[in-house]
Design an enzyme around this catalytic site. Structure first.
Site, short mmCIF file in Angstrom:
data_model
loop_
_atom_site.label_atom_id
_atom_site.label_comp_id
_atom_site.label_asym_id
_atom_site.label_seq_id
_atom_site.Cartn_x
_atom_site.Cartn_y
_atom_site.Cartn_z
N GLU A 1 41.82 41.37 37.74
CA GLU A 1 42.57 41.08 38.96
C GLU A 1 41.97 39.94 39.77
O GLU A 1 41.50 40.14 40.91
CB GLU A 1 42.67 42.34 39.83
CG GLU A 1 43.32 43.51 39.15
CD GLU A 1 43.41 44.76 40.04
OE1 GLU A 1 42.94 44.72 41.18
OE2 GLU A 1 43.94 45.77 39.57
N GLU B 1 45.81 49.23 33.86
CA GLU B 1 45.62 50.23 34.92
C GLU B 1 46.98 50.68 35.41
O GLU B 1 47.88 49.86 35.62
CB GLU B 1 44.88 49.64 36.14
CG GLU B 1 43.41 49.46 35.97
CD GLU B 1 42.74 48.90 37.23
OE1 GLU B 1 43.25 49.13 38.34
OE2 GLU B 1 41.71 48.22 37.07
O1 IFM Z 1 40.36 50.90 42.21
C1 IFM Z 1 41.11 49.76 41.96
C2 IFM Z 1 40.55 49.01 40.77
O2 IFM Z 1 39.22 48.67 40.94
C3 IFM Z 1 41.33 47.74 40.54
N1 IFM Z 1 42.75 48.00 40.51
C4 IFM Z 1 43.33 48.80 41.53
C5 IFM Z 1 42.55 50.10 41.69
C6 IFM Z 1 43.18 50.97 42.79
O3 IFM Z 1 43.18 50.29 44.00
#
Ligand code: IFM
Length: 452
Positions: A174, A360
Protein backbone atom coordinates in the site's frame (compact mmCIF):
# COMPACT_ATOMS: atom_id res chain seq x y z
CA UNK A 1 -23.26 -6.22 -13.33
CA UNK A 2 -24.52 -6.91 -9.81
CA UNK A 3 -22.83 -9.75 -7.99
CA UNK A 4 -24.87 -12.79 -7.19
CA UNK A 5 -25.76 -12.21 -3.56
CA UNK A 6 -27.63 -15.51 -3.32
CA UNK A 7 -24.41 -17.40 -3.79
CA UNK A 8 -22.69 -18.36 -0.56
CA UNK A 9 -18.96 -18.72 -0.17
CA UNK A 10 -19.53 -22.40 0.45
CA UNK A 11 -20.78 -22.63 -3.16
CA UNK A 12 -17.56 -21.13 -4.48
CA UNK A 13 -15.48 -23.57 -6.42
CA UNK A 14 -11.90 -22.73 -5.64
CA UNK A 15 -9.53 -24.14 -8.24
CA UNK A 16 -7.11 -26.72 -6.92
CA UNK A 17 -4.23 -24.25 -6.96
CA UNK A 18 -6.22 -21.21 -5.69
CA UNK A 19 -4.46 -19.96 -2.58
CA UNK A 20 -6.31 -19.15 0.62
CA UNK A 21 -4.20 -17.51 3.27
CA UNK A 22 -3.92 -15.14 6.18
CA UNK A 23 -1.91 -11.93 6.44
CA UNK A 24 -0.07 -9.86 9.07
CA UNK A 25 2.69 -7.24 9.15
CA UNK A 26 5.85 -7.01 11.26
CA UNK A 27 5.25 -3.83 13.27
CA UNK A 28 1.65 -4.84 13.94
CA UNK A 29 2.45 -8.18 15.58
CA UNK A 30 6.12 -8.73 16.40
CA UNK A 31 6.84 -6.52 19.41
CA UNK A 32 10.40 -7.06 20.74
CA UNK A 33 11.41 -3.73 19.26
CA UNK A 34 14.65 -3.54 21.21
CA UNK A 35 15.71 -7.15 20.79
CA UNK A 36 18.45 -8.88 18.84
CA UNK A 37 19.86 -5.72 17.32
CA UNK A 38 16.70 -4.36 15.68
CA UNK A 39 17.04 -0.68 14.75
CA UNK A 40 14.42 1.98 15.37
CA UNK A 41 11.82 2.67 12.69
CA UNK A 42 9.52 5.63 12.02
CA UNK A 43 6.58 3.84 13.65
CA UNK A 44 8.53 3.48 16.91
CA UNK A 45 9.10 7.22 16.85
CA UNK A 46 5.58 8.11 15.78
CA UNK A 47 3.73 5.83 18.18
CA UNK A 48 5.83 7.17 21.07
CA UNK A 49 4.88 10.75 20.15
CA UNK A 50 1.98 11.88 22.36
CA UNK A 51 -1.31 12.25 20.54
CA UNK A 52 -0.43 10.20 17.47
CA UNK A 53 -2.17 6.91 18.28
CA UNK A 54 -5.35 6.06 20.17
CA UNK A 55 -4.51 5.68 23.88
CA UNK A 56 -0.84 6.29 23.06
CA UNK A 57 -0.58 2.65 21.98
CA UNK A 58 2.72 1.47 20.50
CA UNK A 59 4.02 -1.67 18.81
CA UNK A 60 6.55 -2.29 21.60
CA UNK A 61 4.93 -5.58 22.57
CA UNK A 62 2.03 -5.94 20.11
CA UNK A 63 1.17 -9.67 19.86
CA UNK A 64 4.62 -10.66 21.10
CA UNK A 65 4.88 -12.71 17.94
CA UNK A 66 8.68 -12.40 17.95
CA UNK A 67 8.66 -14.81 20.90
CA UNK A 68 5.47 -16.70 20.07
CA UNK A 69 6.08 -17.32 16.37
CA UNK A 70 6.04 -21.10 16.80
CA UNK A 71 2.64 -21.27 18.49
CA UNK A 72 1.34 -18.67 16.02
CA UNK A 73 2.44 -20.89 13.13
CA UNK A 74 0.63 -23.74 14.86
CA UNK A 75 -2.52 -21.60 14.77
CA UNK A 76 -2.07 -21.04 11.04
CA UNK A 77 -1.61 -24.76 10.61
CA UNK A 78 -4.76 -25.40 12.60
CA UNK A 79 -6.67 -22.97 10.38
CA UNK A 80 -5.55 -25.14 7.49
CA UNK A 81 -4.76 -22.28 5.11
CA UNK A 82 -2.33 -22.64 2.23
CA UNK A 83 -0.22 -19.55 2.76
CA UNK A 84 1.02 -16.94 5.19
CA UNK A 85 1.61 -13.34 4.10
CA UNK A 86 3.80 -11.45 6.58
CA UNK A 87 6.31 -8.65 6.32
CA UNK A 88 10.01 -8.57 6.98
CA UNK A 89 11.09 -5.69 9.21
CA UNK A 90 13.79 -3.77 7.34
CA UNK A 91 15.24 -2.45 10.66
CA UNK A 92 15.76 -6.03 11.88
CA UNK A 93 17.84 -6.89 8.81
CA UNK A 94 19.61 -3.53 8.44
CA UNK A 95 19.19 -1.64 11.74
CA UNK A 96 20.20 1.61 10.03
CA UNK A 97 18.65 0.79 6.67
CA UNK A 98 22.00 0.14 5.00
CA UNK A 99 25.50 -0.80 6.06
CA UNK A 100 26.02 -3.67 8.47
CA UNK A 101 23.64 -6.66 8.16
CA UNK A 102 22.15 -7.83 11.46
CA UNK A 103 22.51 -11.61 11.36
CA UNK A 104 20.15 -12.06 14.32
CA UNK A 105 17.45 -10.31 12.32
CA UNK A 106 17.96 -12.63 9.38
CA UNK A 107 17.96 -15.58 11.78
CA UNK A 108 14.47 -14.70 13.05
CA UNK A 109 13.04 -14.83 9.54
CA UNK A 110 15.01 -18.03 8.87
CA UNK A 111 13.19 -19.61 11.79
CA UNK A 112 9.85 -18.24 10.68
CA UNK A 113 10.20 -19.29 7.04
CA UNK A 114 11.53 -22.73 7.90
CA UNK A 115 8.69 -23.05 10.40
CA UNK A 116 6.19 -22.35 7.62
CA UNK A 117 7.79 -24.88 5.31
CA UNK A 118 7.84 -27.56 8.04
CA UNK A 119 4.10 -27.02 8.39
CA UNK A 120 3.46 -27.00 4.65
CA UNK A 121 2.50 -23.31 4.62
CA UNK A 122 3.46 -21.26 1.56
CA UNK A 123 5.56 -18.17 2.20
CA UNK A 124 4.45 -14.75 0.84
CA UNK A 125 6.62 -12.04 2.44
CA UNK A 126 6.51 -8.28 1.89
CA UNK A 127 9.64 -6.17 2.09
CA UNK A 128 8.09 -2.89 3.19
CA UNK A 129 5.02 -2.61 5.38
CA UNK A 130 5.84 0.91 6.57
CA UNK A 131 8.72 0.39 9.02
CA UNK A 132 11.27 2.73 7.46
CA UNK A 133 14.52 2.69 9.49
CA UNK A 134 14.70 5.92 11.47
CA UNK A 135 18.32 6.51 10.39
CA UNK A 136 17.14 6.78 6.77
CA UNK A 137 14.18 8.96 7.74
CA UNK A 138 16.62 11.32 9.45
CA UNK A 139 18.36 11.80 6.08
CA UNK A 140 15.15 12.67 4.23
CA UNK A 141 13.58 9.21 4.00
CA UNK A 142 11.94 8.44 0.66
CA UNK A 143 12.59 11.96 -0.61
CA UNK A 144 16.32 11.14 -0.61
CA UNK A 145 17.26 9.06 -3.66
CA UNK A 146 19.77 7.07 -1.63
CA UNK A 147 16.87 5.51 0.32
CA UNK A 148 15.68 3.76 -2.85
CA UNK A 149 19.20 2.49 -3.45
CA UNK A 150 19.34 1.19 0.13
CA UNK A 151 15.96 -0.49 -0.36
CA UNK A 152 17.19 -2.26 -3.51
CA UNK A 153 20.23 -3.51 -1.60
CA UNK A 154 17.99 -4.73 1.25
CA UNK A 155 15.73 -6.47 -1.32
CA UNK A 156 18.66 -8.21 -3.00
CA UNK A 157 20.06 -9.28 0.38
CA UNK A 158 16.74 -10.78 1.43
CA UNK A 159 16.24 -12.53 -1.91
CA UNK A 160 19.75 -13.89 -1.87
CA UNK A 161 19.30 -15.24 1.64
CA UNK A 162 15.70 -16.53 1.61
CA UNK A 163 14.90 -16.85 -2.10
CA UNK A 164 15.21 -20.64 -2.21
CA UNK A 165 12.29 -20.90 0.23
CA UNK A 166 9.78 -18.29 -1.00
CA UNK A 167 6.57 -18.71 -2.98
CA UNK A 168 6.34 -15.01 -3.90
CA UNK A 169 7.79 -11.70 -2.86
CA UNK A 170 6.16 -8.29 -2.66
CA UNK A 171 8.07 -5.02 -2.63
CA UNK A 172 5.66 -2.51 -1.07
CA UNK A 173 2.43 -2.81 0.84
CA UNK A 174 0.00 0.00 0.00
CA UNK A 175 2.40 2.76 -1.11
CA UNK A 176 -0.63 5.11 -1.06
CA UNK A 177 -0.58 4.81 2.73
CA UNK A 178 3.15 5.30 3.13
CA UNK A 179 3.06 8.41 0.90
CA UNK A 180 -0.35 10.12 0.80
CA UNK A 181 -1.76 9.02 4.16
CA UNK A 182 1.58 9.60 5.87
CA UNK A 183 2.92 12.75 4.21
CA UNK A 184 -0.17 14.56 2.89
CA UNK A 185 -2.99 13.58 5.25
CA UNK A 186 -0.79 13.32 8.35
CA UNK A 187 -2.48 10.21 9.75
CA UNK A 188 0.37 7.70 9.58
CA UNK A 189 4.07 8.03 10.39
CA UNK A 190 5.74 10.47 10.13
CA UNK A 191 2.51 12.48 10.24
CA UNK A 192 3.30 15.21 7.71
CA UNK A 193 0.88 17.34 5.71
CA UNK A 194 2.78 18.51 2.66
CA UNK A 195 1.82 17.76 -0.95
CA UNK A 196 5.33 18.28 -2.36
CA UNK A 197 6.82 15.85 0.13
CA UNK A 198 4.02 13.34 -0.46
CA UNK A 199 4.69 13.44 -4.22
CA UNK A 200 8.43 13.05 -3.69
CA UNK A 201 7.82 10.11 -1.34
CA UNK A 202 5.42 8.39 -3.75
CA UNK A 203 7.92 8.82 -6.58
CA UNK A 204 10.83 7.69 -4.39
CA UNK A 205 8.92 4.54 -3.43
CA UNK A 206 8.05 3.83 -7.08
CA UNK A 207 11.71 4.10 -7.97
CA UNK A 208 12.67 1.90 -5.01
CA UNK A 209 10.14 -0.69 -6.17
CA UNK A 210 11.60 -0.73 -9.70
CA UNK A 211 15.18 -0.94 -8.47
CA UNK A 212 14.26 -3.69 -6.01
CA UNK A 213 12.54 -5.76 -8.70
CA UNK A 214 15.64 -5.48 -10.89
CA UNK A 215 17.95 -6.34 -7.99
CA UNK A 216 15.85 -9.33 -6.87
CA UNK A 217 15.60 -10.70 -10.42
CA UNK A 218 19.36 -10.45 -10.70
CA UNK A 219 19.79 -12.27 -7.37
CA UNK A 220 17.32 -15.07 -8.20
CA UNK A 221 14.88 -15.18 -11.08
CA UNK A 222 12.62 -18.02 -9.89
CA UNK A 223 10.49 -16.21 -7.28
CA UNK A 224 7.28 -14.47 -8.53
CA UNK A 225 7.53 -10.75 -7.78
CA UNK A 226 4.79 -8.17 -7.30
CA UNK A 227 3.48 -5.15 -5.43
CA UNK A 228 0.40 -4.68 -3.23
CA UNK A 229 -1.86 -1.65 -3.80
CA UNK A 230 -4.93 -0.40 -1.99
CA UNK A 231 -6.53 1.21 -5.02
CA UNK A 232 -9.79 2.89 -4.13
CA UNK A 233 -13.16 1.88 -5.52
CA UNK A 234 -14.37 5.41 -6.26
CA UNK A 235 -17.96 6.63 -6.77
CA UNK A 236 -19.27 10.17 -7.26
CA UNK A 237 -21.22 11.24 -4.17
CA UNK A 238 -24.10 12.45 -6.36
CA UNK A 239 -25.19 12.51 -9.99
CA UNK A 240 -24.06 16.11 -10.37
CA UNK A 241 -21.54 16.95 -13.06
CA UNK A 242 -19.26 18.50 -10.46
CA UNK A 243 -19.15 15.39 -8.30
CA UNK A 244 -18.59 13.21 -11.36
CA UNK A 245 -15.68 15.39 -12.41
CA UNK A 246 -14.38 15.21 -8.83
CA UNK A 247 -14.55 11.41 -8.89
CA UNK A 248 -12.52 11.39 -12.08
CA UNK A 249 -9.85 13.71 -10.59
CA UNK A 250 -9.80 11.59 -7.44
CA UNK A 251 -9.23 8.50 -9.58
CA UNK A 252 -6.32 10.12 -11.40
CA UNK A 253 -4.66 11.37 -8.25
CA UNK A 254 -5.28 8.60 -5.71
CA UNK A 255 -5.19 5.58 -8.06
CA UNK A 256 -3.49 6.80 -11.22
CA UNK A 257 -0.52 8.18 -9.29
CA UNK A 258 0.28 4.55 -8.44
CA UNK A 259 -1.17 2.37 -11.21
CA UNK A 260 -0.04 4.45 -14.18
CA UNK A 261 3.71 4.64 -13.51
CA UNK A 262 3.82 1.01 -12.36
CA UNK A 263 1.85 -0.48 -15.24
CA UNK A 264 1.90 2.15 -18.02
CA UNK A 265 5.29 3.74 -17.44
CA UNK A 266 3.86 7.26 -17.07
CA UNK A 267 1.91 9.45 -14.67
CA UNK A 268 -1.70 10.31 -15.65
CA UNK A 269 -1.65 13.27 -18.04
CA UNK A 270 -3.94 15.28 -15.75
CA UNK A 271 -1.56 14.73 -12.80
CA UNK A 272 1.38 15.82 -14.95
CA UNK A 273 -0.53 18.89 -16.10
CA UNK A 274 -1.52 19.92 -12.55
CA UNK A 275 1.46 18.73 -10.53
CA UNK A 276 4.26 17.87 -12.98
CA UNK A 277 6.40 20.77 -11.80
CA UNK A 278 5.99 19.61 -8.20
CA UNK A 279 7.22 16.06 -8.82
CA UNK A 280 10.89 15.58 -7.91
CA UNK A 281 13.45 16.79 -10.42
CA UNK A 282 14.34 14.22 -13.09
CA UNK A 283 11.18 12.16 -12.55
CA UNK A 284 10.73 11.43 -16.26
CA UNK A 285 14.08 9.62 -16.41
CA UNK A 286 12.95 7.23 -13.67
CA UNK A 287 9.80 6.02 -15.43
CA UNK A 288 11.42 3.11 -17.28
CA UNK A 289 13.01 1.89 -14.03
CA UNK A 290 9.65 2.04 -12.26
CA UNK A 291 7.61 0.11 -14.83
CA UNK A 292 9.18 -3.30 -14.36
CA UNK A 293 7.19 -6.29 -15.63
CA UNK A 294 5.58 -8.01 -12.62
CA UNK A 295 4.40 -11.56 -12.06
CA UNK A 296 1.39 -10.50 -10.00
CA UNK A 297 -0.20 -7.56 -8.27
CA UNK A 298 -1.94 -7.61 -4.91
CA UNK A 299 -5.13 -5.75 -4.08
CA UNK A 300 -6.08 -4.84 -0.51
CA UNK A 301 -9.76 -3.97 -0.38
CA UNK A 302 -11.98 -2.97 2.54
CA UNK A 303 -14.48 -0.23 1.62
CA UNK A 304 -15.54 2.09 -1.22
CA UNK A 305 -14.90 5.87 -1.45
CA UNK A 306 -17.73 8.34 -2.13
CA UNK A 307 -16.26 11.53 -3.51
CA UNK A 308 -17.58 15.08 -3.88
CA UNK A 309 -16.24 18.27 -5.39
CA UNK A 310 -14.21 20.55 -3.10
CA UNK A 311 -13.68 23.36 -5.58
CA UNK A 312 -11.58 25.62 -3.38
CA UNK A 313 -9.16 22.93 -2.20
CA UNK A 314 -5.82 22.08 -3.77
CA UNK A 315 -5.80 19.58 -6.68
CA UNK A 316 -7.44 17.03 -6.83
CA UNK A 317 -9.96 19.26 -5.01
CA UNK A 318 -12.13 16.45 -3.73
CA UNK A 319 -13.54 15.45 -0.39
CA UNK A 320 -14.65 12.07 0.95
CA UNK A 321 -18.33 11.99 1.77
CA UNK A 322 -19.71 9.72 4.40
CA UNK A 323 -22.64 8.51 2.24
CA UNK A 324 -23.01 5.39 4.21
CA UNK A 325 -25.44 2.73 3.35
CA UNK A 326 -25.45 0.55 6.45
CA UNK A 327 -23.94 -1.76 7.48
CA UNK A 328 -20.58 -0.41 8.49
CA UNK A 329 -17.86 -2.07 10.50
CA UNK A 330 -16.73 -0.91 13.95
CA UNK A 331 -14.08 1.35 12.40
CA UNK A 332 -16.91 3.08 10.50
CA UNK A 333 -16.13 1.69 7.05
CA UNK A 334 -19.06 1.00 4.75
CA UNK A 335 -19.54 -2.65 3.78
CA UNK A 336 -19.91 -2.88 0.00
CA UNK A 337 -18.78 -6.07 -1.74
CA UNK A 338 -20.16 -4.80 -5.06
CA UNK A 339 -17.43 -2.14 -4.94
CA UNK A 340 -14.79 -4.87 -4.86
CA UNK A 341 -16.31 -6.49 -7.93
CA UNK A 342 -16.62 -3.15 -9.74
CA UNK A 343 -13.02 -2.20 -9.04
CA UNK A 344 -11.55 -5.55 -10.07
CA UNK A 345 -13.43 -5.58 -13.38
CA UNK A 346 -12.81 -1.90 -14.02
CA UNK A 347 -9.06 -2.01 -13.35
CA UNK A 348 -8.50 -5.21 -15.29
CA UNK A 349 -10.34 -3.64 -18.23
CA UNK A 350 -8.48 -0.31 -18.14
CA UNK A 351 -4.96 -1.58 -17.44
CA UNK A 352 -2.90 -4.51 -18.66
CA UNK A 353 -2.39 -6.09 -15.27
CA UNK A 354 -0.67 -9.32 -14.33
CA UNK A 355 -2.64 -11.95 -12.33
CA UNK A 356 -4.10 -10.63 -9.10
CA UNK A 357 -4.14 -11.80 -5.50
CA UNK A 358 -6.54 -10.29 -3.00
CA UNK A 359 -3.74 -9.76 -0.50
CA UNK A 360 -5.97 -8.29 2.22
CA UNK A 361 -9.66 -8.26 2.94
CA UNK A 362 -11.41 -8.28 6.27
CA UNK A 363 -13.30 -6.22 8.79
CA UNK A 364 -12.83 -4.52 12.15
CA UNK A 365 -15.35 -5.87 14.64
CA UNK A 366 -14.51 -5.63 18.29
CA UNK A 367 -16.37 -8.59 19.75
CA UNK A 368 -14.85 -9.89 22.97
CA UNK A 369 -14.56 -13.37 24.44
CA UNK A 370 -17.65 -14.63 26.28
CA UNK A 371 -17.54 -18.06 27.86
CA UNK A 372 -14.59 -18.89 25.67
CA UNK A 373 -16.44 -17.90 22.46
CA UNK A 374 -16.07 -14.87 20.17
CA UNK A 375 -19.28 -14.61 18.20
CA UNK A 376 -18.28 -12.39 15.27
CA UNK A 377 -20.99 -13.28 12.77
CA UNK A 378 -20.71 -9.85 11.02
CA UNK A 379 -17.10 -10.68 10.09
CA UNK A 380 -18.22 -14.00 8.62
CA UNK A 381 -20.92 -12.20 6.62
CA UNK A 382 -18.41 -9.61 5.44
CA UNK A 383 -15.85 -12.15 4.24
CA UNK A 384 -18.45 -14.43 2.71
CA UNK A 385 -19.92 -11.55 0.67
CA UNK A 386 -16.50 -10.41 -0.48
CA UNK A 387 -15.47 -13.91 -1.52
CA UNK A 388 -18.64 -14.08 -3.61
CA UNK A 389 -17.80 -10.69 -5.17
CA UNK A 390 -14.31 -11.94 -5.94
CA UNK A 391 -15.73 -15.08 -7.52
CA UNK A 392 -18.09 -12.98 -9.65
CA UNK A 393 -15.11 -10.96 -10.89
CA UNK A 394 -13.30 -14.20 -11.71
CA UNK A 395 -16.36 -15.39 -13.61
CA UNK A 396 -16.16 -12.10 -15.48
CA UNK A 397 -12.62 -12.95 -16.59
CA UNK A 398 -10.43 -11.37 -13.91
CA UNK A 399 -7.46 -13.64 -13.24
CA UNK A 400 -7.33 -13.98 -9.43
CA UNK A 401 -4.96 -16.52 -7.92
CA UNK A 402 -5.58 -16.22 -4.20
CA UNK A 403 -7.23 -14.51 -1.23
CA UNK A 404 -5.63 -13.56 2.10
CA UNK A 405 -7.77 -12.70 5.11
CA UNK A 406 -6.71 -9.65 7.10
CA UNK A 407 -5.79 -10.61 9.63
CA UNK A 408 -4.56 -13.81 11.23
CA UNK A 409 -5.07 -12.21 14.63
CA UNK A 410 -6.00 -8.91 16.28
CA UNK A 411 -3.04 -6.56 16.22
CA UNK A 412 -1.71 -2.99 16.38
CA UNK A 413 -3.98 -1.11 14.00
CA UNK A 414 -1.59 1.82 13.40
CA UNK A 415 -3.08 5.18 14.45
CA UNK A 416 -6.04 3.29 15.94
CA UNK A 417 -3.72 1.42 18.28
CA UNK A 418 -5.30 -1.69 19.74
CA UNK A 419 -8.80 -0.22 19.65
CA UNK A 420 -9.74 -1.91 16.38
CA UNK A 421 -9.69 -5.66 15.96
CA UNK A 422 -9.33 -7.19 12.47
CA UNK A 423 -8.28 -10.70 13.53
CA UNK A 424 -9.81 -14.09 12.86
CA UNK A 425 -8.15 -14.95 16.15
CA UNK A 426 -8.80 -12.85 19.25
CA UNK A 427 -5.77 -11.61 21.20
CA UNK A 428 -6.00 -10.74 24.88
CA UNK A 429 -3.24 -8.12 25.08
CA UNK A 430 -2.81 -8.59 28.83
CA UNK A 431 -2.22 -12.34 28.79
CA UNK A 432 -1.40 -12.79 25.06
CA UNK A 433 -3.95 -15.59 25.00
CA UNK A 434 -5.20 -16.39 21.50
CA UNK A 435 -8.82 -17.52 20.98
CA UNK A 436 -10.29 -18.67 17.68
CA UNK A 437 -13.27 -16.48 16.79
CA UNK A 438 -16.26 -18.03 15.06
CA UNK A 439 -14.89 -16.50 11.84
CA UNK A 440 -11.70 -18.53 12.27
CA UNK A 441 -13.73 -21.73 12.52
CA UNK A 442 -15.72 -20.64 9.48
CA UNK A 443 -12.55 -19.93 7.46
CA UNK A 444 -11.19 -23.28 8.57
CA UNK A 445 -14.35 -24.97 7.29
CA UNK A 446 -13.89 -23.34 3.86
CA UNK A 447 -10.50 -24.99 3.66
CA UNK A 448 -11.83 -28.33 4.81
CA UNK A 449 -14.71 -28.20 2.34
CA UNK A 450 -12.27 -27.46 -0.48
CA UNK A 451 -10.15 -30.44 0.45
CA UNK A 452 -13.36 -32.52 0.34
O1 IFM B 1 -4.01 -3.06 9.30
C1 IFM B 1 -3.98 -2.57 8.00
C2 IFM B 1 -2.82 -3.15 7.23
O2 IFM B 1 -1.61 -2.91 7.85
C3 IFM B 1 -2.76 -2.56 5.84
N1 IFM B 1 -4.04 -2.64 5.19
C4 IFM B 1 -5.20 -2.21 5.89
C5 IFM B 1 -5.26 -2.88 7.27
C6 IFM B 1 -6.51 -2.42 8.03
O3 IFM B 1 -6.51 -1.05 8.19
Amino acid sequence: MPIDSEESSHDIQFAEDFILGVATAAYQIEGAVLEDGRGTCIWDTFSHTPGRTVNGDTGDVACDHYHRWQSDLELIKELGVDAYRFSIAWPRVFPHGSGQINQRGLAFYDRLIDGCLERDIKVFPTLYHWDLPQSLADKGGWTNRSTADAFAHYAATVMDHFGDRLDAMTTFNEPWCSSILSHLLGVHAPGEKNLDTALAVAHGQHRAHGLAIQAMRAARDSVPLGIVLNTQSIYAASDSERDNAAASRHENFHNGLFLDPLFNGQYPSEVVEKLGDRLPRGWREDLSTIAQPLDFWGLNYYTPMRVADAATAEYPATRIVDVVAEPRTDIGWEVDPQALYDMLVNLHTRYTLPPCYITENGAAYNHGVRDGVVDDQPRIDYMQQHLVAMQSAMNHGVDIRGYFAWSLMDNFEWAEGYSMRFGLIHVDYTTQKRTFKRSAHWYQSLMQQRRG
